[in-house]
Every structure is written in C-alpha cells, then in structure tokens.
Design an enzyme around this catalytic site. Structure first.
Site, PDB file in Angstrom:
ATOM      1  N   PHE A   8      27.205 -23.498  47.806  1.00 26.98           N
ATOM      2  CA  PHE A   8      26.847 -22.719  46.623  1.00 26.98           C
ATOM      3  C   PHE A   8      26.116 -21.434  47.013  1.00 26.98           C
ATOM      4  O   PHE A   8      25.187 -21.461  47.825  1.00 26.98           O
ATOM      5  CB  PHE A   8      25.929 -23.531  45.697  1.00 26.98           C
ATOM      6  CG  PHE A   8      26.629 -24.552  44.870  1.00 26.98           C
ATOM      7  CD1 PHE A   8      27.064 -24.256  43.580  1.00 26.98           C
ATOM      8  CD2 PHE A   8      26.847 -25.832  45.360  1.00 26.98           C
ATOM      9  CE1 PHE A   8      27.712 -25.208  42.811  1.00 26.98           C
ATOM     10  CE2 PHE A   8      27.487 -26.794  44.597  1.00 26.98           C
ATOM     11  CZ  PHE A   8      27.915 -26.488  43.311  1.00 26.98           C
ATOM     12  N   ASP A   9      26.523 -20.340  46.391  1.00 18.46           N
ATOM     13  CA  ASP A   9      25.734 -19.120  46.434  1.00 18.46           C
ATOM     14  C   ASP A   9      24.494 -19.348  45.567  1.00 18.46           C
ATOM     15  O   ASP A   9      24.448 -20.305  44.779  1.00 18.46           O
ATOM     16  CB  ASP A   9      26.574 -17.963  45.890  1.00 18.46           C
ATOM     17  CG  ASP A   9      25.839 -16.640  45.898  1.00 18.46           C
ATOM     18  OD1 ASP A   9      25.145 -16.339  46.883  1.00 18.46           O
ATOM     19  OD2 ASP A   9      25.961 -15.900  44.902  1.00 18.46           O
ATOM     20  N   LEU A  10      23.496 -18.475  45.685  1.00 11.59           N
ATOM     21  CA  LEU A  10      22.264 -18.640  44.902  1.00 11.59           C
ATOM     22  C   LEU A  10      22.222 -17.675  43.708  1.00 11.59           C
ATOM     23  O   LEU A  10      22.375 -18.087  42.561  1.00 11.59           O
ATOM     24  CB  LEU A  10      21.042 -18.440  45.804  1.00 11.59           C
ATOM     25  CG  LEU A  10      19.668 -18.606  45.155  1.00 11.59           C
ATOM     26  CD1 LEU A  10      19.511 -19.970  44.488  1.00 11.59           C
ATOM     27  CD2 LEU A  10      18.563 -18.387  46.189  1.00 11.59           C
TER      28      LEU A  10
END
Length: 216
Positions: A8-10
């Site tokens: 996951f990107d943030l």
C-alpha cells in the site's frame, strides 16, 4: 487469496494528507520568499520531495537540500499529523490481515515519518513491513522502495503481488519491478493519469478496492 503480499502507498491511499504536506511546502518556500497557492502544490503529493522542489530551484542541489530541511522542520513536528484516514481503510486493512494477507507499506515518504504516521493511526499491527525513503535522499523512488520492501519480506516481485496507490508513480514503479498495480481514484491522481500510466485495475472508492481485494 488472489494477491499476496499487498503493498500500500500511504499519501492518497491510506491517508488524506494534503493539508499537512501543502502547509509544509508553503512553509519551506516562504523561507525563500516564494509564495504558492494550495492548488498549485497538489503535485507535491506522491513523487519524491527533492524532485518536486527542483522545479523551484533548477540546477541548485544546495538550495534543494535547504528547502527540504525547512519542509521537514514543519512536517516532522506538525504536518504529519495534519491528516486523516480515508473512510473504510482501517477496516479493510484489518479484514485483509485477518484473512491472512501479508501487508506492506511502500511510500516515497521518509520511512521514519511513515512509521510515526502509521503508529499515530494505530495501524502498525496490520503491516509486516513499513518501507520508505531514507532521510539522506536515497531509496526515494517507488521502484527502489518496492525492491527494498520485497527484500525485507524475503520475496521476489511477481504477478501474485499487488501495489495499491493513487499516482502514476505507484503504477510505473510496480510495473518496473514486475508486479501489477491497482489504482484508486479517491486520492490525488486523475483517472486520465492512472490510465495513461497503465494501471491494471482502477477502483473509484474504498468499497471497490475492498471488492477487488476480498471479493466482498
């Protein structure tokens, strides 16, 4: 399990972090007597920070380092907490973890900041790995972060993995290392940007992302 691990990107994927990032950028630029509107600074969310500041100080690495330091002066104390979780994301992470998915965070944000943000929102226990950039300016682009995350997990990137992000950098980075990318439209990238980058899946909201990842 369809995808495992899931990266996951943030910013723009787990957190709506625009306010803190933009205020930090404005704070940094104002120290050099540069004014910029909030709207013009949206592109700062996603790519490596030094690359974004280079447009204001082309060919001047010394000033870029100075403005990055001013950015972190604000962001490290205040800006990183000026964010909110997107509705439904925490529940989705919980469900994925409970279903046996290995979850990793892969962000171009400095890893030390990412750890503090994930801790702040009480999400640490969902992630096997939190991978980010190094403060000194190395491992900043998404391919480098993803390779580091995969090394940490002891895996080889493949079609069984999945990157989830909101900008072209997530899509292009995932494809460069050899994994697909699901792009979300509730973040900061446009549908046009994400389609042009070649996103394998496009999810309009968290509900659509949940269906892709869990089938529910």
């Amino acid at each position: 399990m369809k995808f495992n691990p899931i990266f996951f990107d943030l910013d723009g994927t787990i957190t709506d972090s625009a306010q803190g990032i933009i205020r930090a950028v404005q704070y940094a630029l104002e120290s050099f007597n540069i004014s910029a509107s909030k709207e013009s600074l949206i592109p700062f969310i996603g790519p490596p920070l030094r690359d974004s500041f280079a447009q204001f100080f082309p060919g001047d690495p010394e000033k870029i380092e100075q403005v990055v330091a001013k950015y972190r002066e604000y962001y490290g104390e205040q800006g990183l907490f000026e964010a909110r979780l997107y509705d439904g994301v925490a529940d989705l992470l919980r469900q994925l973890a409970e279903n046996g998915h290995i979850l990793a965070l892969a962000t171009s944000k400095p890893e030390s900041f990412a750890v503090r943000i994930i801790e702040h929102f009480d999400l640490t226990h969902y992630f096997t790995c939190i991978a980010g950039a190094q403060l000194k300016g190395t491992r900043t682009d998404k391919p480098a972060v993803l390779r580091y995350a995969c090394e940490t997990l002891g895996i080889t990137p493949s079609e069984d993995c999945l990157m989830v992000g909101d900008r072209k950098y997530d899509v292009l980075g995932a494809h460069e290392v050899g994994m697909p990318c699901a792009a979300v439209l509730y973040g900061y990238g446009s549908e046009e940007e994400l389609k042009k980058a070649g996103a394998d899946q496009i999810c309009r909201d968290v509900k659509a992302l949940r269906k892709l990842l869990t089938g529910e």
